[in-house]
Design an enzyme around this catalytic site. Structure first.
Site, short mmCIF file in Angstrom:
data_model
loop_
_atom_site.label_atom_id
_atom_site.label_comp_id
_atom_site.label_asym_id
_atom_site.label_seq_id
_atom_site.Cartn_x
_atom_site.Cartn_y
_atom_site.Cartn_z
N ASP A 41 0.86 -1.19 0.00
CA ASP A 41 0.00 0.00 0.00
C ASP A 41 0.90 1.25 0.00
O ASP A 41 0.86 2.07 0.92
CB ASP A 41 -0.88 -0.07 1.27
CG ASP A 41 -1.98 0.96 1.29
OD1 ASP A 41 -2.07 1.76 0.36
OD2 ASP A 41 -2.75 0.95 2.28
N ARG A 42 1.69 1.39 -1.06
CA ARG A 42 2.73 2.42 -1.10
C ARG A 42 2.18 3.81 -1.42
O ARG A 42 2.81 4.82 -1.13
CB ARG A 42 3.80 2.00 -2.13
CG ARG A 42 4.89 2.99 -2.44
CD ARG A 42 5.73 3.29 -1.21
NE ARG A 42 6.77 4.25 -1.53
CZ ARG A 42 6.56 5.55 -1.70
NH1 ARG A 42 5.36 6.07 -1.56
NH2 ARG A 42 7.58 6.35 -1.98
N LYS A 43 1.04 3.84 -2.08
CA LYS A 43 0.41 5.11 -2.47
C LYS A 43 1.40 6.05 -3.13
O LYS A 43 1.67 7.17 -2.64
CB LYS A 43 -0.25 5.80 -1.27
CG LYS A 43 -1.35 4.98 -0.63
CD LYS A 43 -2.12 5.79 0.38
CE LYS A 43 -3.15 4.98 1.12
NZ LYS A 43 -2.59 3.99 2.05
N PHE A 44 1.96 5.61 -4.24
CA PHE A 44 2.87 6.47 -5.00
C PHE A 44 2.14 7.76 -5.36
O PHE A 44 0.93 7.74 -5.61
CB PHE A 44 3.31 5.76 -6.28
CG PHE A 44 4.18 4.56 -6.04
CD1 PHE A 44 5.51 4.70 -5.67
CD2 PHE A 44 3.66 3.27 -6.18
CE1 PHE A 44 6.32 3.58 -5.46
CE2 PHE A 44 4.46 2.16 -5.97
CZ PHE A 44 5.78 2.31 -5.61
N ASN A 58 -0.34 0.61 -5.30
CA ASN A 58 -1.38 1.60 -5.62
C ASN A 58 -0.77 2.98 -5.78
O ASN A 58 0.39 3.22 -5.40
CB ASN A 58 -2.48 1.60 -4.55
CG ASN A 58 -1.95 1.82 -3.15
OD1 ASN A 58 -0.74 1.85 -2.92
ND2 ASN A 58 -2.85 1.97 -2.20
#
Ligand code: 5BU
Length: 475
Positions: A307-310, A336
């Site tokens: 769930d890195r949320k680039f 994501n």
């Protein structure tokens, strides 16, 4: 150009028959057209293919796709004669091997010409168009030998497709009558029959039921059926795991040590379809952890979602995804991204993840209070996903946002009892998320790992999520 000669030849080889024929719909027809027989007459097949080609010679397209089965030899003949590549739609998607709905080499965005022998309501053409579009291919034009003039052209054009036909039923009947192949009574019977059996779906005079719409509403489709339709290997595998393991539960393993994370993966592995990590909160990360996670994912059949949320420009996110100490792209099946930087973020991640068969989720909505991911932002995010269907496998969202079975919707902020925390998290129940809101996967963190018996608690969530899925299927 006149096609009298072709019509007469088709009549000669019994491809056009008159009498009383029971159709699929149960109604009786005074005419029956069976173009399957043309495979036995290469010269006629060649004439048909040439006529079809001539009709669409100025239409732009990259690929040809015949509607199975009758039109396949026609499409092949066109392809061979003009050196245009072909793709094929499977009528039945195999339940072994590659499970592809569309066979052949193609790239999303290519324009496909659909080839069909005849069109009545247009329903079999729609059955071919849908899976092509699900693969990211574009369809604008359909070429048919015969338009039965029963509403197919209107049904297609209402949806924005152009139907090119070589001849219509009226033209065919005129040629046969003028050449004394049918008598006056037969001629009028057929004309009358065609008038009475319009299947144009908005035609109120219709005396036969309208063509059954093709159901592609993902909430009423099983995860396994959706797996068959998806091209992205990660999406396919995930949907298959969900179906086989009967779980739509993802665990948000927000723990801070290697040992705790591996313990969760080990003990809860068989209850979940996705293990969601925040790898940057692990204090003792090393590559051993990544290897162990992958091994557990393989033995317990779950996917790893970092769930890195680039959220940066394409060039930076490509580096963050592949390099640094985490090498996320090497072990996370799914990551994501926020869409705030624009589509370049997808391009950057795709450069790294696509060849590894990875999948990307876009953050279309968030569970936290006051989130800005809503309205136009969400809409633009959906557009970006649709333009990148090869790599984007779905959304982080509170509800199903698109009627596309290949996009998987994952929802965080889930607890057995609704509520929230003191930092803006808002919780919804598995029933609401899956059954009411049409999402596919519940992401649960503290609801499980803070329980006194996390395995027992995970089972409760798993059962609640699956029950909600089953009851939405039966709606
Ligand atoms: P919880 O303990 O069930 O509240 O954990 C939710 C998890 O989902 C946590 O890891 C968050 O980082 C993650 N999350 C979320 O809660 N809401 C969102 O909108 C997104 C992720 Br995106």
């Amino acid at each position: 150009m006149s096609y009298d000669n072709l019509i007469l030849k088709l009549h000669e080889i019994n491809a056009i028959k008159f009498g009383e024929f029971k159709l699929k719909t149960g109604s009786l027809s005074p005419i029956y057209i069976d173009l399957r027989v043309i495979v036995s007459y290469p010269e006629i097949l060649r004439m048909v293919a040439a006529a079809m080609w001539e009709k669409v010679q100025y239409v732009p397209f990259d690929l040809i796709c015949g509607v199975p089965y009758t039109a396949l030899p026609i499409a092949t003949a066109m392809s061979l004669e003009h050196n245009k590549p072909m793709v094929m739609r499977r009528k039945e998607v195999k339940d072994y091997g590659t499970r592809k709905a569309i066979e052949g080499a193609f790239k999303p965005g290519q324009q496909v010409l659909v080839v069909e022998d005849l069109v009545t309501s247009g329903s079999s053409v729609f059955e071919t168009i849908e899976p092509l579009q699900l693969e990211g291919l574009q369809v604008k034009d359909i070429v048919v030998l015969l338009d039965r003039e029963q509403g197919g052209k209107e049904n297609l054009s209402e949806k924005g497709y152009a139907l090119h036909s070589i001849f219509t039923m009226n033209e065919l009947l005129d040629v046969l009558r003028d050449n004394n192949k049918i008598d006056f009574t037969t001629y009028h019977n057929v004309i009358e029959y065609i008038k009475q059996t319009q299947v144009h779906t908005t035609n109120t005079l219709s005396s036969t039921p309208p063509a059954k719409p093709i159901m592609y509403n993902p909430t009423s489709m099983s995860y396994s059926k959706r797996a068959e339709l998806c091209a992205n290997q990660t999406a396919k595998k995930l949907l298959k795991f969900m179906d086989e393991k009967k779980t739509n539960l993802a665990i948000a393993a927000d723990v801070t040590t290697k040992a705790e994370l591996l313990d969760i993966a080990d003990k809860l592995g068989s209850e979940i379809c996705v293990l969601k990590t925040h790898i940057d909160i692990i204090t003792d990360f090393d590559q051993y952890l990544a290897h162990e996670l992958m091994r557990l994912a393989q033995t317990r059949n779950f996917m790893i979602f970092e769930d890195r949320k680039f959220a940066d420009i394409g060039n930076t996110v490509a580096l963050q995804y592949e390099k640094g100490i985490y090498h996320i792209a090497d072990w996370a099946d799914i990551v994501n991204a926020h869409t705030v930087p624009g589509p370049g973020i997808i391009d950057g991640l795709k450069q790294v993840g696509m060849s590894k068969g990875r999948g990307l989720l876009l953050l279309a909505e968030m569970s936290s209070k006051g989130t800005l991911a809503q309205g136009e932002y969400t809409q633009k995010t959906l557009e970006m996903a649709q333009n990148n269907k090869d790599f984007v496998i779905g959304f982080i969202t509170m509800k199903k946002l698109l009627d596309d079975p290949c996009f998987i919707n994952m929802t965080p902020g889930v607890k057995l009892a609704a509520g929230g925390d003191t930092l803006g998290q808002q919780y919804n129940t598995p029933e609401n998320v899956i059954e009411k809101n049409g999402s596919d996967i519940i992401i649960v963190g503290r609801g499980i790992y803070e329980a006194s018996d996390p395995v027992a608690e995970a089972r409760k969530y798993r059962e609640a999520g699956w029950r909600a899925y089953e009851s939405r299927l039966s709606l």
